[in-house]
Design an enzyme around this catalytic site. Structure first.
Site, short mmCIF file in Angstrom:
data_model
loop_
_atom_site.label_atom_id
_atom_site.label_comp_id
_atom_site.label_asym_id
_atom_site.label_seq_id
_atom_site.Cartn_x
_atom_site.Cartn_y
_atom_site.Cartn_z
CD GLU A 194 0.57 -67.03 -0.11
OE1 GLU A 194 -0.40 -66.26 -0.88
OE2 GLU A 194 1.63 -67.43 -0.92
CD GLU A 195 2.92 -69.01 -2.28
OE1 GLU A 195 2.73 -69.36 -3.30
OE2 GLU A 195 4.21 -68.41 -2.76
CG HIS A 302 5.48 -68.68 -8.07
ND1 HIS A 302 4.75 -69.43 -7.46
CD2 HIS A 302 4.91 -68.08 -6.48
CE1 HIS A 302 3.65 -69.50 -6.32
NE2 HIS A 302 4.42 -68.63 -5.67
CO CO Z 1 3.94 -66.95 -4.29
ZN ZN Z 2 3.72 -64.57 -2.10
#
Ligand code: CO
Ligand code: ZN
Length: 330
Positions: A194-195, A302
């Site tokens: 996803e990242e 993050h």
């Molecule tokens: Co993220």
């Molecule tokens: Zn995420």
């Protein structure tokens, strides 16, 4: 729930290298379904129930990858230069520790700055693994690692690396345990990469062909940074209205809102100016489908120490179970 969160967030699995976290999750859910598979991109796909006449095939996605680092250069001195897997924010790096999938550990710092007030860019940072030269350095180009940071229980709130998106993986696991008889075919996807642009959810949605898509992710709670976004810790899950990648289907938003109201679950509405979720790629998969997202408020997204509120985590489980355990009419 805190025990599960600790286990999930202390596992090292950056984007593209999800096998460790996949096995941790598989052990948690293996008794809940007889239909569990792993696809070519490594998504863990768990199907519960069969679609009946008044039911839908619903894809629910929480990504199991996390941001990480990848070695790009080993200097003669033994210091290691690196690039990013996903959005690594350089302001959080100096002083952090890294653990590599090959077991090597190191500490991050940066070159001497010209201006002490400027944030050093990623390419001015290095990892010191204790080597005296490139000859005895334990790392080579392409080795990957993640921030090394243990889970800490702060009471009502908890902190760890990779709350994004392991807290949503925990929410999904707890929700799966609460699934009762319902008319739907529920396809839970612990997605990969996803990242690095929602790659796992892209191929999973293509294969699954859902009628409805829901992503579970964190959203930045910037309530203490003064940025105008009214998502606060402790005020319940945020129902996404839009982010930089998608406009949620308004029918999905009002279904989520009315379900929260009916079940007396506090919620917030999210309009986000950065980032996106797996819901973006579900929405435009094949001929398209109604999609939305539930976001768990999270501070310092993050960073090596992301913070969530356990009441929000539990409320997200409650809302998602209420959404999935009843007939859906959009
Ligand atoms: Co993220
Ligand atoms: Zn995420």
């Amino acid at each position: 729930m805190k025990t599960l969160l600790k286990k999930l967030t202390e596992t090292a699995s950056p984007s593209g290298y999800e096998s460790a976290i996949r096995e941790v999750i598989r052990a948690e859910i293996s008794s809940l379904s007889t239909n569990i598979k792993v696809d070519a991109l490594g998504n863990l796909i768990v199907t519960m129930g069969k679609k009946t006449d008044n039911g839908l095939r619903v894809m629910i996605a929480a990504h199991m990858d996390e941001i990480g680092v990848i070695v790009s250069y080993v200097e003669k001195t033994g210091l290691v230069r690196f690039s990013n897997l996903g959005t690594i924010l350089p302001q959080y790096l100096a002083g952090s520790r890294v653990v590599f999938l090959n077991g090597a550990r190191g500490v991050i710092n940066h070159d001497l700055p010209d201006d002490l007030h400027k944030i050093m860019p990623l390419n001015k940072h290095f990892i010191d693994v204790g080597a005296t030269s490139d000859k005895d350095c334990l790392l080579k180009i392409g080795d990957v690692g993640v921030i090394d940071r243990s889970f800490v229980d702060l009471g009502k709130r908890v902190s760890a690396k990779s709350m994004d998106d392991r807290v949503a993986c925990a929410v999904m696991i707890e929700t799966m345990k609460k699934i009762k008889n319902n008319p739907h075919e529920l396809v839970f996807v612990f997605s990969t990469q996803e990242e690095v642009q929602c790659k796992g959810a892209t191929t999973a949605a293509y294969e699954i062909e859902p009628d409805l898509g829901i992503a579970l992710d964190v959203t930045p709670s910037l309530d203490i940074l003064g940025i105008k976004m009214q998502v606060d810790l402790g005020k319940g899950p945020a129902i996404k209205v839009r982010d930089m990648g998608m406009l949620s289907d308004p029918r999905v938003v009002s279904w989520m809102e009315s379900t929260a109201k009916k079940n007396k679950i506090a919620y917030q509405l999210e309009v986000l100016d950065v980032g996106t979720t797996d819901a973006k790629v579900m929405q435009i998969s094949k001929a398209g489908l109604p999609s939305g997202a539930l976001s768990i408020p999270c501070r310092y997204v993050h960073s090596p120490s992301e913070v969530v509120d356990m009441d929000d985590v539990q409320a997200t489980v409650n809302l998602l179970s209420a959404l999935l355990n009843n007939p859906i009419s959009l």
